[in-house]
Design a protein around this motif. Structure first.
Motif, PDB file in Angstrom:
ATOM      1  N   GLU A   5       0.822  -1.212   0.000  1.00  0.00           N
ATOM      2  CA  GLU A   5       0.000   0.000   0.000  1.00  0.00           C
ATOM      3  C   GLU A   5       0.860   1.269   0.000  1.00  0.00           C
ATOM      4  O   GLU A   5       0.565   2.239  -0.700  1.00  0.00           O
ATOM      5  CB  GLU A   5      -0.909  -0.014   1.224  1.00  0.00           C
ATOM      6  CG  GLU A   5      -1.996  -1.078   1.161  1.00  0.00           C
ATOM      7  CD  GLU A   5      -2.826  -1.118   2.420  1.00  0.00           C
ATOM      8  OE1 GLU A   5      -2.527  -0.315   3.342  1.00  0.00           O
ATOM      9  OE2 GLU A   5      -3.755  -1.934   2.501  1.00  0.00           O
ATOM     10  N   GLU A   6       1.932   1.237   0.775  1.00  0.00           N
ATOM     11  CA  GLU A   6       2.805   2.413   0.820  1.00  0.00           C
ATOM     12  C   GLU A   6       3.622   2.560  -0.453  1.00  0.00           C
ATOM     13  O   GLU A   6       3.782   3.673  -0.985  1.00  0.00           O
ATOM     14  CB  GLU A   6       3.738   2.304   2.025  1.00  0.00           C
ATOM     15  CG  GLU A   6       3.018   2.370   3.370  1.00  0.00           C
ATOM     16  CD  GLU A   6       3.963   2.191   4.533  1.00  0.00           C
ATOM     17  OE1 GLU A   6       5.156   1.884   4.281  1.00  0.00           O
ATOM     18  OE2 GLU A   6       3.528   2.338   5.694  1.00  0.00           O
ATOM     19  N   CYS A   7       4.143   1.434  -0.971  1.00  0.00           N
ATOM     20  CA  CYS A   7       5.018   1.493  -2.144  1.00  0.00           C
ATOM     21  C   CYS A   7       4.250   1.722  -3.436  1.00  0.00           C
ATOM     22  O   CYS A   7       4.852   2.059  -4.460  1.00  0.00           O
ATOM     23  CB  CYS A   7       5.850   0.220  -2.241  1.00  0.00           C
ATOM     24  SG  CYS A   7       7.139   0.105  -0.977  1.00  0.00           S
ATOM     25  N   SER A   8       2.940   1.469  -3.427  1.00  0.00           N
ATOM     26  CA  SER A   8       2.163   1.758  -4.637  1.00  0.00           C
ATOM     27  C   SER A   8       2.191   3.252  -4.937  1.00  0.00           C
ATOM     28  O   SER A   8       2.145   3.666  -6.098  1.00  0.00           O
ATOM     29  CB  SER A   8       0.715   1.283  -4.450  1.00  0.00           C
ATOM     30  OG  SER A   8       0.674  -0.114  -4.312  1.00  0.00           O
ATOM     31  N   GLU A   9       2.251   4.064  -3.889  1.00  0.00           N
ATOM     32  CA  GLU A   9       2.309   5.511  -4.068  1.00  0.00           C
ATOM     33  C   GLU A   9       3.749   6.000  -4.241  1.00  0.00           C
ATOM     34  O   GLU A   9       4.011   6.917  -5.009  1.00  0.00           O
ATOM     35  CB  GLU A   9       1.665   6.194  -2.863  1.00  0.00           C
ATOM     36  CG  GLU A   9       0.207   5.819  -2.649  1.00  0.00           C
ATOM     37  CD  GLU A   9      -0.364   6.426  -1.383  1.00  0.00           C
ATOM     38  OE1 GLU A   9       0.417   7.094  -0.668  1.00  0.00           O
ATOM     39  OE2 GLU A   9      -1.570   6.242  -1.118  1.00  0.00           O
ATOM     40  N   LYS A  10       4.698   5.366  -3.546  1.00  0.00           N
ATOM     41  CA  LYS A  10       6.086   5.833  -3.577  1.00  0.00           C
ATOM     42  C   LYS A  10       6.892   5.186  -4.701  1.00  0.00           C
ATOM     43  O   LYS A  10       8.012   5.602  -4.969  1.00  0.00           O
ATOM     44  CB  LYS A  10       6.759   5.519  -2.243  1.00  0.00           C
ATOM     45  CG  LYS A  10       6.098   6.224  -1.057  1.00  0.00           C
ATOM     46  CD  LYS A  10       6.808   5.863   0.242  1.00  0.00           C
ATOM     47  CE  LYS A  10       6.141   6.543   1.432  1.00  0.00           C
ATOM     48  NZ  LYS A  10       6.810   6.191   2.710  1.00  0.00           N
ATOM     49  N   GLY A  11       6.354   4.138  -5.339  1.00  0.00           N
ATOM     50  CA  GLY A  11       7.079   3.495  -6.434  1.00  0.00           C
ATOM     51  C   GLY A  11       8.212   2.596  -5.975  1.00  0.00           C
ATOM     52  O   GLY A  11       9.233   2.505  -6.658  1.00  0.00           O
ATOM     53  N   CYS A  12       8.031   1.925  -4.847  1.00  0.00           N
ATOM     54  CA  CYS A  12       9.080   1.016  -4.337  1.00  0.00           C
ATOM     55  C   CYS A  12       8.553  -0.404  -4.199  1.00  0.00           C
ATOM     56  O   CYS A  12       8.811  -1.086  -3.202  1.00  0.00           O
ATOM     57  CB  CYS A  12       9.619   1.518  -3.003  1.00  0.00           C
ATOM     58  SG  CYS A  12       8.345   1.702  -1.718  1.00  0.00           S
ATOM     59  N   LEU A  13       7.779  -0.834  -5.215  1.00  0.00           N
ATOM     60  CA  LEU A  13       7.192  -2.171  -5.143  1.00  0.00           C
ATOM     61  C   LEU A  13       8.247  -3.275  -5.156  1.00  0.00           C
ATOM     62  O   LEU A  13       7.991  -4.383  -4.672  1.00  0.00           O
ATOM     63  CB  LEU A  13       6.222  -2.374  -6.315  1.00  0.00           C
ATOM     64  CG  LEU A  13       4.905  -1.582  -6.224  1.00  0.00           C
ATOM     65  CD1 LEU A  13       4.082  -1.785  -7.482  1.00  0.00           C
ATOM     66  CD2 LEU A  13       4.130  -2.019  -4.989  1.00  0.00           C
ATOM     67  N   ALA A  14       9.430  -2.987  -5.689  1.00  0.00           N
ATOM     68  CA  ALA A  14      10.495  -3.986  -5.655  1.00  0.00           C
ATOM     69  C   ALA A  14      10.859  -4.344  -4.221  1.00  0.00           C
ATOM     70  O   ALA A  14      11.174  -5.503  -3.905  1.00  0.00           O
ATOM     71  CB  ALA A  14      11.721  -3.479  -6.412  1.00  0.00           C
ATOM     72  N   LEU A  15      10.797  -3.351  -3.338  1.00  0.00           N
ATOM     73  CA  LEU A  15      11.076  -3.605  -1.929  1.00  0.00           C
ATOM     74  C   LEU A  15      10.017  -4.517  -1.317  1.00  0.00           C
ATOM     75  O   LEU A  15      10.323  -5.408  -0.514  1.00  0.00           O
ATOM     76  CB  LEU A  15      11.135  -2.282  -1.169  1.00  0.00           C
ATOM     77  CG  LEU A  15      11.431  -2.367   0.342  1.00  0.00           C
ATOM     78  CD1 LEU A  15      12.792  -3.010   0.581  1.00  0.00           C
ATOM     79  CD2 LEU A  15      11.365  -0.981   0.980  1.00  0.00           C
ATOM     80  N   GLN A  40      -7.183  -4.762  -2.099  1.00  0.00           N
ATOM     81  CA  GLN A  40      -7.252  -3.593  -2.980  1.00  0.00           C
ATOM     82  C   GLN A  40      -5.894  -3.251  -3.582  1.00  0.00           C
ATOM     83  O   GLN A  40      -5.702  -2.143  -4.086  1.00  0.00           O
ATOM     84  CB  GLN A  40      -7.788  -2.396  -2.196  1.00  0.00           C
ATOM     85  CG  GLN A  40      -9.203  -2.578  -1.674  1.00  0.00           C
ATOM     86  CD  GLN A  40      -9.701  -1.366  -0.912  1.00  0.00           C
ATOM     87  OE1 GLN A  40      -8.951  -0.438  -0.648  1.00  0.00           O
ATOM     88  NE2 GLN A  40     -10.986  -1.370  -0.571  1.00  0.00           N
ATOM     89  N   PHE A  41      -4.968  -4.191  -3.551  1.00  0.00           N
ATOM     90  CA  PHE A  41      -3.622  -3.934  -4.060  1.00  0.00           C
ATOM     91  C   PHE A  41      -3.688  -3.365  -5.477  1.00  0.00           C
ATOM     92  O   PHE A  41      -4.392  -3.891  -6.350  1.00  0.00           O
ATOM     93  CB  PHE A  41      -2.797  -5.219  -4.079  1.00  0.00           C
ATOM     94  CG  PHE A  41      -2.502  -5.768  -2.708  1.00  0.00           C
ATOM     95  CD1 PHE A  41      -2.745  -5.017  -1.572  1.00  0.00           C
ATOM     96  CD2 PHE A  41      -1.955  -7.020  -2.555  1.00  0.00           C
ATOM     97  CE1 PHE A  41      -2.465  -5.504  -0.315  1.00  0.00           C
ATOM     98  CE2 PHE A  41      -1.666  -7.522  -1.301  1.00  0.00           C
ATOM     99  CZ  PHE A  41      -1.930  -6.768  -0.169  1.00  0.00           C
ATOM    100  N   PHE A  42      -2.920  -2.278  -5.692  1.00  0.00           N
ATOM    101  CA  PHE A  42      -2.752  -1.685  -7.013  1.00  0.00           C
ATOM    102  C   PHE A  42      -4.059  -1.155  -7.598  1.00  0.00           C
ATOM    103  O   PHE A  42      -4.174  -0.953  -8.804  1.00  0.00           O
ATOM    104  CB  PHE A  42      -2.133  -2.696  -8.004  1.00  0.00           C
ATOM    105  CG  PHE A  42      -1.061  -3.562  -7.406  1.00  0.00           C
ATOM    106  CD1 PHE A  42       0.126  -2.999  -6.948  1.00  0.00           C
ATOM    107  CD2 PHE A  42      -1.231  -4.932  -7.288  1.00  0.00           C
ATOM    108  CE1 PHE A  42       1.115  -3.793  -6.385  1.00  0.00           C
ATOM    109  CE2 PHE A  42      -0.252  -5.723  -6.730  1.00  0.00           C
ATOM    110  CZ  PHE A  42       0.924  -5.157  -6.271  1.00  0.00           C
TER     111      PHE A  42
END
Length: 861
Positions: A114-124, A420-422
């Motif tokens: 949820e946090e990385c969907s906005e920050k663009g760090c889905l690799a993490l 609700q991912f992505f």
């Protein structure tokens, strides 16, 4: 003489290579066509079901009365209850920690997504998911390295065990610990495996081990209570049934599973005890889960680890029906599709299993761990990428009475488990909803979620799950197949429901089609019928589903059987286990006991010198020996038409050659004996000369006057003037003596001197004879220097004087039914005048062996 490489159970088939037919060579694994290739076989032994009614056992029976019998029966019921409760507690342990680890993993990863969907760090987020999964699977895989038998579901091994085959290490305490701890990490690690199959294995271990009151792992913990030690297989059957009951909340289904899948024999008393054990496990698990999850102790709301929830129409929808007669046609078609897909699943998995056995298992053990980690990594990346790129964002449906049904064991309603991912706040990701939930929750989603899943999503989910589950089953982790098969089939059934409901406008209940799809695929994979029908009915708690589930499973089984066997039977075949089916084919009745028996006998006399017993035990791998005396009266032959009943001359030449060769081999083996007296026993014999090609070997033996093994029968030693017929008299059968009994007699010094009477020989009690059960000492562990080779052992008090026997003219179907239903390990073939002419073991009744003998029969006629 060479022992064939695929000797099974109790004897290896020892014959000259040049006398073997092509069919025998095929069965023995020396030559095999590529398309019929079977991987290397192990020397599996049969279990001892039959009681040895010898003198020590009769002494125990003499001390038994009705009062003691009732006491033992009461203790047996208490033990059955203890087994059920223990299995319920184990199920609770597994369920608690699986949910704990799974919720921990999904909460951390979900928050990160949820946090990385906005920050663009889905690799993490992906790396976090990989770290969790690979750490859990590494632990599970390492535990399997500690005890390799703990890998897989364990159902093929337990099915073989209940069939009468001894699988090394299958019911050990170490196997139990590795299985239970390993499966909770395997499931929490995100692999497409279930915990229900390993629960069956764990239940069988508890059932077999609890009555022993001792463990090889903890040798110092011993309680002397040997009464139930010989009934461990029967109690194992109850444990397996209780494992099914705890897994699915289906005590009746567990009882039928034990009956359908593994039992060699059954009776009314066993039915009651198995059902009682299953009930105990189910309600123990139900009691604790209901209290821990809902804080409602004694409410009994959660009957099993896997429960399908309540199938019902929405309130106020009077046009809704769970299923109609028209739907049965679709159910039949789904059964056919499920059978075809199950056969495809089994075919692919069989090829993968062969590849592993040839290219992975022979290598260093670390390779198995690396394979498990590779499967975990691929699975994790696939579900993450598929959820991110292939899932569709679908609108949330308003909560209704039906879709807010509470999920058993998870304290949440169905709609609260959507992901609700992505996607935006007012939509959910249908692919992530299926992948980023525990498998039981995903099954509930497909059965009860009102919101639709995209047909594309369901199709992709089915394909990915099918391939990854097929690849996963067989890796070195404890892994069940029931839940992955149910989830795979449920997605297929939901896909069919969406097509019929949305595209064709039919008024159907989607949950029913999801359930039937799950049953069709699972039935096509495992090919179970009666027990699986009852398990699914009990899991749904809806008796109206009985007819469609039964029809679907039958159609799926018939369709799949047209192409191959069930997944468990395939793995049993690959392991080379000599499993006996329920009955033989009708065509096999053209054979008789004399056609399939092994006439090459290794025997002992009632009074035998220690030197001879040591030689026999050191030079053979047989687990039982006929006790015989040589018939030295004038030979009499009783004819009935053209059938020789008395001496069976057609087997005489083979018997003579075998016995003479065996005696020479024994004599040579004595040269390594530490006693100088015994080393010189064979020095005076004439050395064997090479056989001249074309010369009759019987004539050579007559000319050389090979003596029978010296002093085998102390009361009457052979004479140099004996003819060949005098040397090899017919053998009168008196009973069977087990290898373990002979070794026990030698270790305890049970013997008498030549100038003494046999009554001076020490007597062993039943407790002393069975003290080392189930793992008796080996002859190679015996200190031979402590034995006097001239001492004599009287084996008659310890042999079984009344084993089951058959006539040489008994048809194969009769032999098979007697052998299987009575749980035999050895079946002597005795002619009309009490002379033993051969012996039948499990190897002689396997399907491959019977087919080879039938081909020989056709060639002969």
């Amino acid at each position: 003489m060479a022992c064939c490489r695929s000797c099974l159970c109790c004897q290896c088939c020892c014959r000259d290579a040049e006398t073997r037919t092509p069919e025998e060579l095929t069965i023995l694994g020396e030559t095999r066509e590529e398309e019929d290739e079977i991987l290397p076989r192990k020397d599996y032994e049969s279990l001892d079901y039959d009681r040895c009614i010898n003198e020590p056992y009769m002494e125990v029976l003499e001390g038994m009365d009705n009062k003691k019998a009732k006491k033992y029966e009461a203790v047996k019921w208490m033990l059955v209850f203890a087994i059920g409760v223990s299995i319920g507690v184990v199920g609770l342990f597994v369920d608690f920690f699986v949910r704990l680890f799974t919720q921990l993993k999904f909460s951390v990863v979900g928050k990160s997504v949820e946090e990385c969907s906005e920050k663009g760090c889905l690799a993490l987020s992906l790396l976090e998911l990989l770290a969790f999964n690979m750490a859990f699977i590494f632990i599970a895989s390492v535990l399997v390295l500690v005890e390799p038998v703990a890998a897989g579901s364990g159902i093929p091994e337990i099915k073989s065990y209940l069939n009468g085959v001894k699988i090394p290490g299958i019911v050990r305490l170490r196997t139990f610990v590795c299985k239970v701890v390993g499966v909770l990490f395997a499931v929490a690690g995100g692999l497409f495996v279930g915990k229900e199959g390993p629960m069956i294995h764990s239940g069988a271990i508890i059932g077999a081990g609890l009555p022993q009151f001792q463990s090889i792992t903890f040798k110092k913990i011993q309680f002397y209570f040997p009464y139930f030690r010989r009934t461990s297989v029967t109690l194992c059957r109850r444990g397996a049934a209780a494992g099914v009951a705890a897994a699915f909340g289906a005590p009746i289904g567990g009882t039928l599973f034990s009956l359908e899948e593994g039992s060699s024999f059954w009776n009314q008393a066993l039915t009651w005890k198995v059902l009682f054990c299953s009930m105990s496990a189910t309600f123990t698990l139900n009691f604790f889960r209901s209290g821990l999850n809902y804080n409602k102790w004694g409410s009994f709301q959660l009957p099993g680890l896997l429960n399908f929830g309540e199938f019902k129409c929405q309130d106020g929808d009077k046009a809704c029906h769970l299923w109609t007669a028209v739907d049965l046609a679709f159910f039949v078609l789904m059964g056919i599709v499920g059978g075809l897909l199950g056969a495809l699943f089994n075919c692919i998995n069989k090829r993968l299993a062969k590849y592993r056995m040839k290219n992975v298992h022979p290598k260093a053990k670390v390779v198995r761990v690396l394979e498990s980690l590779l499967v975990t990594m691929v699975t994790t990346v696939v579900i993450f990428v598929a959820s991110m790129t292939l899932g569709e964002c679908r609108d949330l449906s308003p909560p209704t009475t039906h879709n807010s049904t509470v999920l058993e064991g998870y304290n949440m309603d169905v709609n609260s488990t959507i992901r609700q991912f992505f996607c935006s706040n007012k939509s959910y990701n249908d692919m992530a909803t299926l992948f980023f939930n525990p498998q039981e929750v995903a099954i509930h989603q497909l059965f009860h979620q009102d919101a639709t899943f995209s047909p594309v999503t369901l199709s992709l989910f089915f394909v990915l799950y099918f391939l990854l589950a097929c690849w996963t089953y067989g890796v070195s982790v404890p892994s069940g197949l029931f839940v992955p098969s149910l989830l795979c089939g449920a997605s297929l059934g939901r896909l069919v429901a969406n097509v019929l409901k949305i595209n064709l406008g039919m008024h159907i209940y989607s949950g029913t089609f999801a359930l039937i799809g799950a049953a069709a695929f699972l039935g096509g994979v495992v090919r179970m019928t009666i027990s699986l029908t009852v398990i699914l009915i009990e899991s749904t708690n809806e008796i109206t589903y009985g007819l469609p589930i039964m029809i679907t499973l039958m159609v799926a089984k018939w369709t799949g059987d047209f192409f191959n066997k069930g997944i468990y039977d395939i793995h049993i075949l690959l392991k080379g286990v000599p499993l006996l089916e329920w009955e033989t084919e009708v065509e096999m009745d053209k054979l008789t006991a004399s056609d399939i028996m092994d006439p090459n006998l290794t025997y002992v006399y009632p009074h035998t010198r220690i030197q001879s017993l040591v030689s026999i035990l050191r030079t053979t791998v047989y687990h039982a020996f006929p006790v015989v005396t040589e018939n030295r009266d004038n030979e009499r032959e009783f004819m009935k038409g053209n059938i020789l009943i008395s001496n069976n001359i057609r087997f005489k030449k083979t018997s003579v050659l075998t016995r003479a060769g065996e005696q020479r081999r024994r004599c040579q083996s004595m040269k390594s004996y530490p006693s100088s007296e015994l080393r010189n026993v064979c020095d005076d014999q004439v050395a064997a000369e090479p056989t001249e090609e074309g010369q009759d070997i019987l004539q050579q033996m007559l000319e050389r006057r090979h003596m029978p093994y010296p002093n085998l029968y102390p009361d009457q030693s052979p004479s140099e003037d004996w003819t060949m017929e005098e040397r090899f008299r017919p053998l009168t059968f008196h009973g069977l003596i087990l290898r373990s009994q002979l070794v026990n007699l030698l270790i305890r010094g049970v013997c008498y001197a030549e100038n003494q009477s046999s009554s001076s020989q020490p007597r062993l009690s039943f407790a002393e004879m069975t003290e080392d059960y189930p793992r008796f000492p080996d002859i190679h562990d015996l200190d031979l220097a402590l034995l006097n080779p001239r001492m004599i052992v009287d084996v008659t008090p310890y042999m079984n004087p009344s084993p089951y026997t058959v006539s040489p003219n008994t048809h194969v179907s009769q032999v098979f039914n007697l052998f299987r239903t009575m749980g035999l390990r050895h079946l002597p073939v005795v002619n009309a005048v009490g002379e033993i002419v051969g012996i039948i073991t499990r190897h002689n009744l396997t399907h491959e062996y019977l087919v080879a003998k039938l081909r020989q029969h056709y060639i002969t006629i």
